[in-house]
Design an enzyme around this catalytic site. Sequence first.
Site, PDB file in Angstrom:
ATOM      1  CE  LYS A  17     -36.940  -5.317  44.582  1.00  0.00           C
ATOM      2  NZ  LYS A  17     -38.053  -6.140  45.051  1.00  0.00           N
ATOM      3  CG  ASN A  18     -39.667  -4.607  41.892  1.00  0.00           C
ATOM      4  OD1 ASN A  18     -39.090  -5.545  42.442  1.00  0.00           O
ATOM      5  ND2 ASN A  18     -40.350  -3.692  42.565  1.00  0.00           N
ATOM      6  NE  ARG A  88     -46.664 -10.697  45.725  1.00  0.00           N
ATOM      7  CZ  ARG A  88     -47.461 -11.572  46.298  1.00  0.00           C
ATOM      8  NH1 ARG A  88     -47.045 -12.281  47.314  1.00  0.00           N
ATOM      9  NH2 ARG A  88     -48.680 -11.738  45.868  1.00  0.00           N
ATOM     10  CB  CYS A 112     -42.126  -7.021  51.463  1.00  0.00           C
ATOM     11  SG  CYS A 112     -40.369  -6.687  51.322  1.00  0.00           S
ATOM     12  NE  ARG A 117     -47.144  -8.141  48.008  1.00  0.00           N
ATOM     13  CZ  ARG A 117     -45.856  -7.947  47.782  1.00  0.00           C
ATOM     14  NH1 ARG A 117     -44.976  -8.194  48.725  1.00  0.00           N
ATOM     15  NH2 ARG A 117     -45.435  -7.514  46.610  1.00  0.00           N
ATOM     16  N   PRO A 118     -53.041 -11.179  47.379  1.00  0.00           N
ATOM     17  CG  PRO A 118     -55.239 -10.533  46.927  1.00  0.00           C
ATOM     18  CD  PRO A 118     -54.008 -10.116  47.675  1.00  0.00           C
ATOM     19  CB  ILE A 119     -51.733 -14.500  42.858  1.00  0.00           C
ATOM     20  CG1 ILE A 119     -52.114 -15.921  43.315  1.00  0.00           C
ATOM     21  CG2 ILE A 119     -50.479 -14.043  43.559  1.00  0.00           C
ATOM     22  CD1 ILE A 119     -51.196 -16.978  42.726  1.00  0.00           C
ATOM     23  CG  ASP A 120     -57.700 -11.908  43.020  1.00  0.00           C
ATOM     24  OD1 ASP A 120     -56.748 -11.490  43.702  1.00  0.00           O
ATOM     25  OD2 ASP A 120     -58.595 -11.162  42.592  1.00  0.00           O
ATOM     26  CD  GLN A 121     -57.919  -9.251  39.444  1.00  0.00           C
ATOM     27  OE1 GLN A 121     -58.236  -8.967  38.288  1.00  0.00           O
ATOM     28  NE2 GLN A 121     -58.805  -9.656  40.341  1.00  0.00           N
ATOM     29  CG  ASP A 300     -42.385  -0.294  45.988  1.00  0.00           C
ATOM     30  OD1 ASP A 300     -43.192  -0.792  46.798  1.00  0.00           O
ATOM     31  OD2 ASP A 300     -41.985  -0.897  44.967  1.00  0.00           O
ATOM     32  CB  ILE A 322     -50.788   0.218  46.595  1.00  0.00           C
ATOM     33  CG1 ILE A 322     -50.731   1.505  45.755  1.00  0.00           C
ATOM     34  CG2 ILE A 322     -50.508  -1.026  45.741  1.00  0.00           C
ATOM     35  CD1 ILE A 322     -51.654   1.558  44.572  1.00  0.00           C
ATOM     36  NE  ARG A 392     -36.781  -9.518  49.823  1.00  0.00           N
ATOM     37  CZ  ARG A 392     -37.970 -10.059  49.943  1.00  0.00           C
ATOM     38  NH1 ARG A 392     -38.457 -10.290  51.135  1.00  0.00           N
ATOM     39  NH2 ARG A 392     -38.684 -10.362  48.897  1.00  0.00           N
TER      40      ARG A 392
HETATM   41  C1  EPZ Z   1     -45.067  -5.089  42.703  1.00  0.00           C
HETATM   42  O1  EPZ Z   1     -45.728  -5.982  43.583  1.00  0.00           O
HETATM   43  C2  EPZ Z   1     -43.716  -4.824  43.291  1.00  0.00           C
HETATM   44  N1  EPZ Z   1     -42.997  -6.088  43.423  1.00  0.00           N
HETATM   45  C3  EPZ Z   1     -43.858  -4.144  44.648  1.00  0.00           C
HETATM   46  O2  EPZ Z   1     -42.564  -3.787  45.084  1.00  0.00           O
HETATM   47  C4  EPZ Z   1     -44.689  -2.875  44.502  1.00  0.00           C
HETATM   48  O3  EPZ Z   1     -44.938  -2.350  45.786  1.00  0.00           O
HETATM   49  C5  EPZ Z   1     -46.013  -3.181  43.815  1.00  0.00           C
HETATM   50  O4  EPZ Z   1     -45.779  -3.862  42.558  1.00  0.00           O
HETATM   51  C6  EPZ Z   1     -46.847  -1.936  43.508  1.00  0.00           C
HETATM   52  O5  EPZ Z   1     -46.123  -1.063  42.692  1.00  0.00           O
HETATM   53  C7  EPZ Z   1     -42.375  -6.599  42.374  1.00  0.00           C
HETATM   54  O6  EPZ Z   1     -42.372  -6.061  41.276  1.00  0.00           O
HETATM   55  C8  EPZ Z   1     -41.639  -7.870  42.603  1.00  0.00           C
HETATM   56  P1  EPZ Z   1     -49.486  -5.457  42.540  1.00  0.00           P
HETATM   57  P2  EPZ Z   1     -47.019  -6.762  43.116  1.00  0.00           P
HETATM   58  O7  EPZ Z   1     -49.900  -6.750  41.949  1.00  0.00           O
HETATM   59  O8  EPZ Z   1     -46.897  -7.059  41.668  1.00  0.00           O
HETATM   60  C9  EPZ Z   1     -53.679  -6.248  44.785  1.00  0.00           C
HETATM   61  C10 EPZ Z   1     -40.714  -3.754  46.504  1.00  0.00           C
HETATM   62  O9  EPZ Z   1     -40.497  -3.206  47.626  1.00  0.00           O
HETATM   63  N2  EPZ Z   1     -53.757  -7.502  43.988  1.00  0.00           N
HETATM   64  O10 EPZ Z   1     -49.375  -4.266  41.640  1.00  0.00           O
HETATM   65  O11 EPZ Z   1     -47.236  -7.863  44.075  1.00  0.00           O
HETATM   66  C11 EPZ Z   1     -52.546  -6.289  45.784  1.00  0.00           C
HETATM   67  O12 EPZ Z   1     -52.912  -6.959  46.963  1.00  0.00           O
HETATM   68  C12 EPZ Z   1     -42.030  -4.434  46.255  1.00  0.00           C
HETATM   69  O13 EPZ Z   1     -39.884  -3.772  45.584  1.00  0.00           O
HETATM   70  C13 EPZ Z   1     -54.876  -8.313  44.107  1.00  0.00           C
HETATM   71  O14 EPZ Z   1     -55.797  -8.044  44.885  1.00  0.00           O
HETATM   72  O15 EPZ Z   1     -48.126  -5.639  43.338  1.00  0.00           O
HETATM   73  C14 EPZ Z   1     -52.281  -4.817  45.968  1.00  0.00           C
HETATM   74  O16 EPZ Z   1     -53.210  -4.290  46.874  1.00  0.00           O
HETATM   75  C15 EPZ Z   1     -42.904  -4.436  47.467  1.00  0.00           C
HETATM   76  N3  EPZ Z   1     -54.929  -9.437  43.338  1.00  0.00           N
HETATM   77  C16 EPZ Z   1     -52.555  -4.228  44.578  1.00  0.00           C
HETATM   78  O17 EPZ Z   1     -53.369  -5.188  43.915  1.00  0.00           O
HETATM   79  C17 EPZ Z   1     -53.929  -9.799  42.487  1.00  0.00           C
HETATM   80  O18 EPZ Z   1     -54.054 -10.825  41.822  1.00  0.00           O
HETATM   81  C18 EPZ Z   1     -51.321  -3.967  43.735  1.00  0.00           C
HETATM   82  O19 EPZ Z   1     -50.479  -5.124  43.729  1.00  0.00           O
HETATM   83  C19 EPZ Z   1     -52.808  -8.959  42.375  1.00  0.00           C
HETATM   84  C20 EPZ Z   1     -52.736  -7.813  43.141  1.00  0.00           C
END
Ligand code: EPZ
Length: 426
Positions: A17-18, A88, A112, A117-121, A300, A322, A392
């Site tokens: 999916k992802n 997401r 979820c 879940r910020p997007i600052d990066q 996950d 995480i 989902r």
């Molecule tokens: C992806 O989420 C997956 N979703 C998630 O799967 C998965 O749990 C996660 O990666 C970790 O492997 C999709 O691919 C759609 P991250 P993502 O950015 O990309 C922090 C599922 O069940 N962060 O790797 O949102 C964040 O808060 C879902 O299929 C920032 O602080 O995860 C987290 O603590 C749930 N700023 C960590 O980094 C940012 O700009 C990792 O998040 C981005 C992230």
Amino acid sequence: MKGGTPLVGEVTISGAKNAALGIIAAAIMTDEDVRLENIPDVNDINVMLDAIQGIGVTVDRVDPHTVVINGSNIFKATVDSAYIDKIRAGYYLLGALLGKYRHAEVAMPGGCAIGKRPIDQHIKGFRAMNADVDLDGGRVVVDAKDLIGGHIYLDMVSVGATINIMLAAALASGVTTIENAAKEPHVVDIANMLNAMGARIMGAGTDVIRITGVERLHGCEYTVIPDQIEAGTFMFAAAVTHGDIILNSVIPKHLESISSKLREMGCEVTELDDSVRVNGKASLRSCDVKTLPYPGFPTDMQPQICVGLSLASGSSVVTESIFENRFKYVDEVLKMGANIRVEGNVAFINGVESLKGASMKAPDLRAGAALVLAGLAANGFSTVGSIEYILRGYEHLERKLQELGAVIALVDTDEAAEAFKKEHSA
Ligand code: EPZ
């Protein structure tokens, strides 16, 4: 469902999916046809396909797992929040549209509820490529007169930011370097797919990815990799029901962290070319685990391993590193007689001999699947509500489980649940 039946047999794992979500976003970056195979038939994918149709992309669902996408008629770079609130990965359209049109507007992403879940990066990455980013009334607006390759060091390993930056950088001018990049299998898959479209991405799967922008991308045919987390969930289904399951269409390398924890817990895991067999006949033993970015143990899979460890002899410590709020499901497992204490992002588990059936509610996708595993392992009947979360991301979970011998059905009324109980009470 009625627990207590060891699950035995073979199951075919669906496409990831992802990975598919990022690949669908990548597919709109060319005006030519992109044919995608092994797309999982799950709700998040359907929402993503609806979202791109909403901006003019032609989507031809050839069969449940094959889709042909053509992005030549995109008439706006604004994606409605009705779609994005639900998933997401809608934010991948920011990177894709920014790369292709130098402008994108997408509602702040949903997904979820597993913590902040910020997007600052993502934003930091776009800005490093010379884009202006505005957060305007719940929307993210990105604009770049000239999108220019940049050097980005991610402050934390983020799958989403790595993919989003890669998408935009594929069509930027010059070279973009992402340091401290995520190495998840789906990051590699999306890079491979972009390269099949003519992108020049090197290093995906390591922590430095270098993208040399190209002027245009072309059509391609691409097959999505198997879903690591669906596979891991079935591996734990074998463990908690003391069954014996062969998972077909998997990449064993992607499952190594999961296989090694299962071995530590006393299961026999055999890896073949594109299948894995998990024999969970022996009783389970405790172990400690910490979720980490790939190749570490996936967040996950955290709820699924906690359910396994709640049935293992001895005490275990599970650290979620995480996401900040990913233990909400524990209250549900406690109803079944588990002995789990959560302190912050750590769960202390004392294994119990057995769980008893209960009525539960899925708080999110992976936790929902873990509660189903708990129900299949427990004595007696269980119900899991709010299964829209499970739908989902898991393709026909109940059907695949039934084929392995599980006594489980999708019911939509209390009467149907009672009828199921009556039928299986003997
Ligand atoms: C992806 O989420 C997956 N979703 C998630 O799967 C998965 O749990 C996660 O990666 C970790 O492997 C999709 O691919 C759609 P991250 P993502 O950015 O990309 C922090 C599922 O069940 N962060 O790797 O949102 C964040 O808060 C879902 O299929 C920032 O602080 O995860 C987290 O603590 C749930 N700023 C960590 O980094 C940012 O700009 C990792 O998040 C981005 C992230």
